[in-house]
Design a protein around this motif. Sequence first.
Motif, mmCIF file in Angstrom:
data_model
loop_
_atom_site.group_PDB
_atom_site.id
_atom_site.type_symbol
_atom_site.label_atom_id
_atom_site.label_comp_id
_atom_site.label_asym_id
_atom_site.label_seq_id
_atom_site.Cartn_x
_atom_site.Cartn_y
_atom_site.Cartn_z
ATOM 1 N N SER A 160 20.985 9.533 3.430
ATOM 2 C CA SER A 160 19.722 9.194 4.083
ATOM 3 C C SER A 160 19.775 7.858 4.816
ATOM 4 N N ASP A 161 18.881 7.716 5.803
ATOM 5 C CA ASP A 161 18.725 6.450 6.511
ATOM 6 C C ASP A 161 18.370 5.339 5.520
ATOM 7 N N ASP A 162 18.859 4.144 5.796
ATOM 8 C CA ASP A 162 18.561 3.009 4.927
ATOM 9 C C ASP A 162 17.065 2.697 4.881
ATOM 10 N N SER A 172 21.832 19.326 3.957
ATOM 11 C CA SER A 172 20.374 19.383 4.010
ATOM 12 C C SER A 172 19.875 18.210 4.862
ATOM 13 N N ARG A 173 18.905 18.497 5.742
ATOM 14 C CA ARG A 173 18.363 17.461 6.622
ATOM 15 C C ARG A 173 16.843 17.627 6.709
ATOM 16 N N ARG A 175 12.542 21.469 6.428
ATOM 17 C CA ARG A 175 13.917 21.078 6.143
ATOM 18 C C ARG A 175 14.878 22.097 6.743
ATOM 19 N N THR A 176 16.000 21.629 7.270
ATOM 20 C CA THR A 176 17.034 22.529 7.764
ATOM 21 C C THR A 176 18.287 22.380 6.913
ATOM 22 N N THR A 177 19.028 23.473 6.788
ATOM 23 C CA THR A 177 20.240 23.482 5.979
ATOM 24 C C THR A 177 21.328 24.276 6.684
ATOM 25 N N ARG A 226 15.891 12.125 5.912
ATOM 26 C CA ARG A 226 16.522 12.331 4.606
ATOM 27 C C ARG A 226 17.629 13.363 4.776
ATOM 28 N N ALA A 227 18.844 13.020 4.406
ATOM 29 C CA ALA A 227 19.973 13.936 4.538
ATOM 30 C C ALA A 227 20.810 13.903 3.270
#
Length: 455
Positions: free
Chosen positions: A215-217, A175-176, A93-95, A436-437
Amino acid sequence: LVSALTPTAQSQTQTQISPSTESKRLLDAQRLRSTIANGRVYQQEHFIDEDQVQVLLQDIERLCAENKMIPSGLSNTLKERTVEGQNFGSADRTTAPVPWWNDVLSYDSGCSPGSRSGSADVAGNMNNASCDSNNENILQSIIDKIHSLQVETSEILQRPTMKTHSPQQHECYYSRSTVGSLLPRHMDERHEELKGPRGWMMPTRRSISWLIYLSDDELEGGELRAFPQNNFVVDVENRIENGEDGCGEGVFVGSHGGNLQIGWIDMELQGKGTETTLPVYLDSWFNVQNSKTGESEPHCILYTVIADVGADGTQNILYITKPWNNDSIQMATSDFIKKQAEVDSNVVSSIVNRNNSKADSEKSDTTEHKLDELLLFVNQTYAKAFRLLEDRQSWAEGNDPEGSSRQDVVPKRGSLVMFDSVSVPHEVMMVKKNTRAALAGWFHEETQQFPVNFA
């Protein structure tokens, strides 16, 4: 990832306005009170609209392009460690701290976006000025909503210092997480005594954890998994109907009288007939008089509240340990408490059995005295029934928190999630498809003040 909030005096005044006077709240007050008080995760769908989601995602994309989204330490997916420290993989995860957080909060909500200095280029490199202005307006609407969220949450949960702004308070970050990313089980906040020497030096602590999902659907995986206790139930609305505080000084998760929760205990309460789980709090300021000097000294002690109000109108506090001087122990506080619970659970039976095996003439008259010297917990029953809120050793062995069930929350696009930062063990399941974001953060409360007699 701490970002300061520095609104103007006018903005501060506006922030203090009670949302209860408004025609419509952002939050379902009754459901929020009950959910947080019972140590569960509150989710509200459609908290922000698609235009707001898109502006935030554009900001994340810009930060990614500028290499400002960096791996988060908690998400370390590679077990090997380099000489320099953690060894991150592509799935981590990146932040990044939210770049506009300070700037936007430095002026009041009625100010035009273009009038602040150092404003973030939320619209990226778009050439259409009107599009830039539109995105700035959308961004401002998001910030206004977060301000209202902060104030409403503070009032609904009766946590007044959560509304206070200071350079140390309140965190916000992006967050991604891509395919393969996950977060191991952890806590967002701990008791000051569990943080080591710096525990009491911070002016504030995390109180409420919140996320707004972007997040993406078609996201698969990435659920937030929490572990609420099965046998702990508080009927908050019934308390309100009976004229009691909805989330005041009662039997709630997280804290009591400023003392943070560190564990749970299973007890059979009089009149209940069934076993009930109760929060255990750590009081670091229990007054003990030094037998030699006669001076008052602060000691630690564990307690629970077995009834909101006793017959005399006061809370029925039950101490489950004797006081101890935390400065004298040679290990982490949580390790000490867990070890003592294990020792106290076994040492009583061992001494009693050994004494009973002797002839009457050989039995020791000092058995009770020996037990009192050895035990930290008041009795063996309490020692056996106690468990830590955060038991990393047990978690590492693959166990769920004892007495808990799993609550999985799907990260639905545009939805808001909130939970108590102290009491809820949680993790994020592996992302299986898409991204996921989230925009996420913590609302802070003041750290417990030193009592006057010990200051």
